[in-house]
Scaffold this active site. Structure first.
Site, PDB file in Angstrom:
ATOM      1  N   ASP A 404      21.699  85.949  73.270  1.00  0.00           N
ATOM      2  CA  ASP A 404      21.903  84.527  73.032  1.00  0.00           C
ATOM      3  C   ASP A 404      22.364  84.342  71.592  1.00  0.00           C
ATOM      4  O   ASP A 404      21.699  84.800  70.643  1.00  0.00           O
ATOM      5  CB  ASP A 404      20.605  83.741  73.270  1.00  0.00           C
ATOM      6  N   ASN A 412      28.888  74.727  66.694  1.00  0.00           N
ATOM      7  CA  ASN A 412      29.741  73.768  67.404  1.00  0.00           C
ATOM      8  C   ASN A 412      29.828  72.447  66.650  1.00  0.00           C
ATOM      9  O   ASN A 412      30.903  71.857  66.519  1.00  0.00           O
ATOM     10  CB  ASN A 412      29.183  73.521  68.808  1.00  0.00           C
ATOM     11  N   ASP A 421      34.277  78.046  71.130  1.00  0.00           N
ATOM     12  CA  ASP A 421      34.889  78.874  72.177  1.00  0.00           C
ATOM     13  C   ASP A 421      35.499  80.145  71.585  1.00  0.00           C
ATOM     14  O   ASP A 421      35.367  81.244  72.146  1.00  0.00           O
ATOM     15  CB  ASP A 421      35.963  78.079  72.912  1.00  0.00           C
ATOM     16  N   GLU A 447      26.259  80.141  75.785  1.00  0.00           N
ATOM     17  CA  GLU A 447      26.365  81.167  74.737  1.00  0.00           C
ATOM     18  C   GLU A 447      25.517  82.381  75.061  1.00  0.00           C
ATOM     19  O   GLU A 447      25.194  83.183  74.175  1.00  0.00           O
ATOM     20  CB  GLU A 447      25.943  80.576  73.392  1.00  0.00           C
ATOM     21  N   ARG A 467      23.400  98.476  67.734  1.00  0.00           N
ATOM     22  CA  ARG A 467      24.700  98.895  67.208  1.00  0.00           C
ATOM     23  C   ARG A 467      25.733  97.785  67.360  1.00  0.00           C
ATOM     24  O   ARG A 467      26.564  97.561  66.475  1.00  0.00           O
ATOM     25  CB  ARG A 467      25.189 100.160  67.924  1.00  0.00           C
TER      26      ARG A 467
END
Length: 526
Positions: A404, A412, A421, A447, A467
């Site tokens: 997330d 935003n 986006d 997201e 990583r």
């Protein structure tokens, strides 16, 4: 020409300069010859193993000297050693041309006739190096497995690889021979790898070109255009067998669905065409019939004008009445036919509308997210189902990670939804480059992303996701010229045999929220 080249890279560069100075094309054979010339070494020629073994079998062994020569000859052939063969022949011919010793008594160091194998010289012991089977056999297996990939169109490279595999599986190896065989194979291999990479890039480019231009066939089909855009995204490297299998399945689904929709649309269009043609034909017939009845009525009117009595008028009136009845009958028939045509047109229009709704519903079958190019929820379901079945067959483990994006709402609100986006697309692009070939990433919603990690323990899955976090921090998202740091929190869990996928996602979600509460940009296991 400057200082002599010492490393393989320097030798290769000098070899390229030498070919350019001599205006020779950089073919594998020319490059190999130039490389050995710069390095001061000799290229290894093809070793005629079968022919030399046949010669070794035919050598006489009636005397101790002949027995020793035959043994050393066969040993040099087994080692693929031109140096040993040259040394042995020179020594043998030199001994044959020298006078015999004055004493008939053999020296104390002479090899007894009944010895099974003469003792090797000191230089032979130094050149003969036994390689551990733990190294030689895996090396031979690696070369054997990669030959079909890199030597499919290079017979010489295939021969060199097969010869090297056979030599590595011998019990002992001649150091200079093995060194030269490895060097020659490596240089020839570099050209084969370059060729295969070029073929791969050309095929991918051709596939992308076909997908990008095929929508010209159906310019008024937005559904097909969306599918093709998703396929173009799916064909972007890095590729893996799983991604290619998924791409093939999606392309087949698009082809089948498009063929079905096109066939039904063609039938609907044909029905509309037939309806219109019949309608025009009926109008033409009505016009002709109306003209004919008008002429009859005109004739009746003229006859009535000429009539002098009721007797003269009676047949004219009777004819006019019959003509009017026929006209009414034809009119009713035409009205009925036109009503049927209207109903058929309504049915055809309804069929077209149904097809449009079906195409809209087919858009829900897309398995990739159109914004980011990664899998959507349906694609993730298919990927998880495929990997769990594969794990059941192979006895391996499967993990998933739920990601997330941290503070995505603030991003935003600050930079705008278009920047949001673009940030999601940036995360998906970095994930495709960072993850292992067998891993699969998909957009779970908003997201949130899910990564499917087959044949992986939870600890290994957490390391893979960490990583990705480092790679995302190293490759900042650019909003215009402004760099923006994007981070995410993640929860990792293992799929348990037989459990619903929703349960595993819920566990990963709880672990992800623990990572959020712990300070964000973290990975927690469930």
């Amino acid at each position: 020409m400057g200082s002599p080249a010492s490393t393989p890279q320097e030798i290769a560069r000098e070899a390229v300069r030498l070919l350019a100075a001599r205006r020779l094309p950089p073919t594998p054979d020319n490059f190999q010859a130039a490389y050995h010339e710069v390095a001061g070494t000799r290229p290894l020629q093809p070793f005629p193993l079968a022919q030399l073994r046949q010669i070794g079998q035919a050598l006489p062994e009636r005397t101790p000297a002949q027995l020793r020569f035959k043994t050393l000859f066969n040993r040099a052939v087994t080692r693929h050693s031109w140096d040993d063969l040259e040394k042995l022949l020179v020594q043998h011919l030199g001994a044959a041309s020298s006078p015999p010793p004055p004493s008939a008594t053999p020296p104390a160091t002479a090899q007894p006739p009944d010895s099974a194998e003469p003792a090797p010289h000191a230089d032979e012991k130094a050149a003969s190096i036994p390689i551990s089977p733990d190294i030689a056999e895996p090396a031979a297996r690696v070369i054997d497995l990669t030959l079909p990939l890199v030597a499919a169109d290079d017979a010489r490279l295939r021969e060199m690889g097969e010869e090297l595999v056979r030599y590595l599986r011998l019990e002992q190896h001649h150091a200079p021979t093995l060194r030269r065989m490895l060097a020659d194979y490596a240089f020839r291999l570099s050209f084969g790898v370059d060729e295969q990479l070029g073929v791969r890039e050309a095929l991918l480019g051709l596939l992308r070109q076909v997908l990008e231009h095929i929508d010209a066939i159906s310019p008024d089909n937005p559904w097909l255009r969306q599918q093709l855009q998703a396929l173009v995204q799916a064909a972007q490297p890095p590729l893996s067998q799983r991604r290619l299998e998924d791409l093939q399945a999606r392309l087949k689904d698009v082809i089948v669905k498009q063929a079905e929709a096109r066939e039904q649309t063609v039938r609907a269009q044909e029905l509309m065409r037939q309806t219109l043609a019949t309608f025009l034909e009926r109008l033409a017939q009505t016009a002709v019939s109306t003209g004919q009845y008008q002429a009859k009525f005109e004739a009746c009117a003229q006859a009535l004008e000429r009539a002098q009595s009721l007797a003269d008028m009676a047949p004219v009136v009777q004819d006019a009445i019959q003509t009017a009845r026929a006209f009414a009958t034809d009119t009713q028939r035409v009205v009925a036919e036109l009503t049927e045509l209207r109903d058929r047109a309504d049915r055809a229009e309804a069929e077209v509308q149904r097809l449009r709704r079906e195409l809209d519903q087919m858009a829900e079958l897309v398995t990739h997210d159109l914004l980011t190019g990664v899998l959507n929820r349906k694609g993730l379901e298919n990927a998880i189902d495929r990997e769990t079945h594969r794990a059941e067959r192979t006895g391996t483990r499967v993990c998933i990670a739920l990601l997330d994006v941290d503070d995505f709402k603030r991003l935003n609100d600050t930079l705008g939804h278009l920047a949001g986006d673009a940030a999601l697309k940036h995360l998906a692009d970095v994930a495709r480059r960072s993850l292992r070939p067998q891993d699969t990433v998909g957009r779970y919603g908003g997201e949130e992303f899910i990564i499917v990690l087959p044949d992986t323990t939870p600890d290994e899955a957490a390391a893979v996701v960490q990583r990705l976090q480092r790679d995302l921090s190293a490759h900042l998202f650019l909003h215009g010229e402004q760099p923006v740091l994007i981070t995410f929190s993640a929860g990792v869990t293992e799929l348990r045999p037989g459990e619903p996928v929703a349960n595993a996602i819920a566990r990963a979600d709880q672990a992800m929220y623990r990572a959020k509460r712990a300070g964000k940009n973290r990975v927690m296991q469930a």
